[in-house]
Write a protein that holds these residues in place. Sequence first.
Motif, PDB file in Angstrom:
ATOM      1  N   PRO A   8     125.004 -12.060 100.469  1.00 45.66           N
ATOM      2  CA  PRO A   8     124.907 -11.048  99.419  1.00 45.66           C
ATOM      3  C   PRO A   8     124.184  -9.811  99.921  1.00 45.66           C
ATOM      4  O   PRO A   8     123.241  -9.896 100.707  1.00 45.66           O
ATOM      5  CB  PRO A   8     124.096 -11.757  98.311  1.00 45.66           C
ATOM      6  N   LEU A  12     120.243 -12.066  94.244  1.00 41.25           N
ATOM      7  CA  LEU A  12     120.838 -12.554  93.007  1.00 41.25           C
ATOM      8  C   LEU A  12     119.904 -12.261  91.844  1.00 41.25           C
ATOM      9  O   LEU A  12     118.693 -12.256  91.984  1.00 41.25           O
ATOM     10  CB  LEU A  12     121.091 -14.061  93.115  1.00 41.25           C
ATOM     11  N   ARG A  13     120.483 -11.987  90.688  1.00 36.73           N
ATOM     12  CA  ARG A  13     119.675 -11.641  89.529  1.00 36.73           C
ATOM     13  C   ARG A  13     120.332 -12.248  88.295  1.00 36.73           C
ATOM     14  O   ARG A  13     121.483 -12.662  88.341  1.00 36.73           O
ATOM     15  CB  ARG A  13     119.583 -10.128  89.373  1.00 36.73           C
ATOM     16  N   GLU A  15     122.422 -12.646  84.963  1.00 33.67           N
ATOM     17  CA  GLU A  15     123.610 -11.941  84.516  1.00 33.67           C
ATOM     18  C   GLU A  15     123.242 -10.910  83.457  1.00 33.67           C
ATOM     19  O   GLU A  15     122.433 -11.150  82.565  1.00 33.67           O
ATOM     20  CB  GLU A  15     124.628 -12.933  83.972  1.00 33.67           C
ATOM     21  N   GLN A  69     128.013  -9.970  93.759  1.00 36.17           N
ATOM     22  CA  GLN A  69     126.734  -9.299  94.019  1.00 36.17           C
ATOM     23  C   GLN A  69     126.891  -8.004  94.801  1.00 36.17           C
ATOM     24  O   GLN A  69     125.919  -7.280  94.990  1.00 36.17           O
ATOM     25  CB  GLN A  69     125.797 -10.231  94.794  1.00 36.17           C
ATOM     26  N   ARG A  70     128.094  -7.697  95.258  1.00 36.75           N
ATOM     27  CA  ARG A  70     128.293  -6.576  96.171  1.00 36.75           C
ATOM     28  C   ARG A  70     128.623  -5.294  95.408  1.00 36.75           C
ATOM     29  O   ARG A  70     129.601  -5.247  94.665  1.00 36.75           O
ATOM     30  CB  ARG A  70     129.439  -6.900  97.108  1.00 36.75           C
ATOM     31  N   GLU A 203     121.025  -2.411  91.609  1.00 38.54           N
ATOM     32  CA  GLU A 203     121.687  -2.303  92.906  1.00 38.54           C
ATOM     33  C   GLU A 203     122.463  -0.998  93.091  1.00 38.54           C
ATOM     34  O   GLU A 203     123.337  -0.894  93.938  1.00 38.54           O
ATOM     35  CB  GLU A 203     122.651  -3.486  93.112  1.00 38.54           C
ATOM     36  N   THR A 223     127.947  -2.750  91.184  1.00 35.99           N
ATOM     37  CA  THR A 223     128.691  -3.993  91.047  1.00 35.99           C
ATOM     38  C   THR A 223     129.667  -3.874  89.880  1.00 35.99           C
ATOM     39  O   THR A 223     129.534  -3.026  88.992  1.00 35.99           O
ATOM     40  CB  THR A 223     127.754  -5.178  90.782  1.00 35.99           C
TER      41      THR A 223
END
Length: 490
Positions: A8, A12-13, A15, A69-70, A203, A223
């Motif tokens: 990733p 990660l976070r 939702e 995640q990107r 992000e 994202t």
Amino acid sequence: MTSQRPRPAVPLRPETLPRSAPAAVGVSSRAVLALLDRLAGDSVECHSLMVVRRGHVVAEGWWAPFTAQRPHLLYSLTKSFTAIAVGLAIEDGLLSLDDRIVDVLPDHVPDDVSDQGRRLTVHHLLSMTTGHDTDSLAEAWELEPRDLTRGFLRVPFPHREGTRHAYDNATTYVLARMVERATGSGLPELLAERLFTPMGITEAEWDRVGDGAAFGFHGLHLTTEAVAAFGELLLRRGRWGDRRLVPPSWVEVATGRRVATHQVDGWSDNPDTRCGYGYQFWMSRHGYRGEGSFGQLCAVVPSHDLVVVATSALSGGGETLLEPIWECLLPGLDRPDDAADDAQLADRLRGLALARPSGTLGPRHPTGARVVASAAGPALPDGTPVTVDPAERGWLVRFTASPGVHVDIEVGHDDWRESEPLGRPVVAAGAWQGDVFVADLYVITTPHRLRTVVDTRTGAASVTWNVVPLTGPDLLRHLQSPLMTRPDVA
């Protein structure tokens, strides 16, 4: 050597949006499956798809090697975020629709500015009704390589302001500079403070011009879920949970039809193109949309409490995706299927993937060739050396851009492998097909992919884009992060 599985790009976070089974909010799983079949049948290279109904994500999928995640380059969908920044500045009393460029940015006004240039306001910029005939960006930058605002005001205006819409990237660049001057904050910083952070979006990435400023008209990476959350924010008229982040009056004005539109030369002939334009939003046959080149789409349909987001690599624009959405998805609303259909859709979405080059591991010794560049926008200059060195379950592909300057990209076999040769991640897979080595190199935070072919019989290599980036074909530029698109801007 990195892991064979792409990692990733961001932590990660939790939702951002709640999830629901399609049937629970009146969405037909078969309709979503029909949409996926239609996109595949039309040979659309999709990277992600998210369907949100009544505030719940009911379908979401990423075509491997793309992942949830990107962040993904949004191209001109960025404009819609800039429009919201304008609304925030107006809410704070720092800017108004009637404010003129010459008053807000007097140090960027040419001495010989025309009377029409003096009259241009925030409203004209937002609605792209400044009087230019076509996109002024290239000419403006040619006239003033170090000051796009000044160049924009020097491009002749064949039509009176407010009378005709012409899609014009430079208008949004000027808007971004006006917002920054009025608020004293950079566009990325303003949106982070007022929009992204309250929404839990962490992000956001921005490409910039050479002096460090965000383009405004493109360059935002988010994202898929962050874009869907933005669509939900608009659908809820600026409310996020129990907070009002954007004035509802501004959402209504920005996403309403402000001017008629016409078919643009070189664009796909689609009825949605001619539905009108708001303030950096396109009107559609159903609702409205933010849209970016090569199929970056955020479609908002208030009448159906629906948001559909897609990222893609189309040869055209996001309007290409609208017909399948209208014809496949809309008829399935308020016609839910059973749990078995929902499960079938979930399995299909989990298995989405772009095809990897097929073939073998081939010879396990270094192979070399030189690029034979095509006439149309080569990614690398003619004669660039390319070497393919065997590695564990894959290869190391090296482009020698200039003496002593090497770009090394890790390529997996039967799997995707990630590397960051110049700061921006590349995810790649390849195979030998007889005497020919073939690899697909995804600049994974963008719509763009490079097909690399090395022919050992002829000693010739080709390195070609799936869709040539609008900011130019030069590979080295697009492997850098952040992307500095205009190196001639100091």
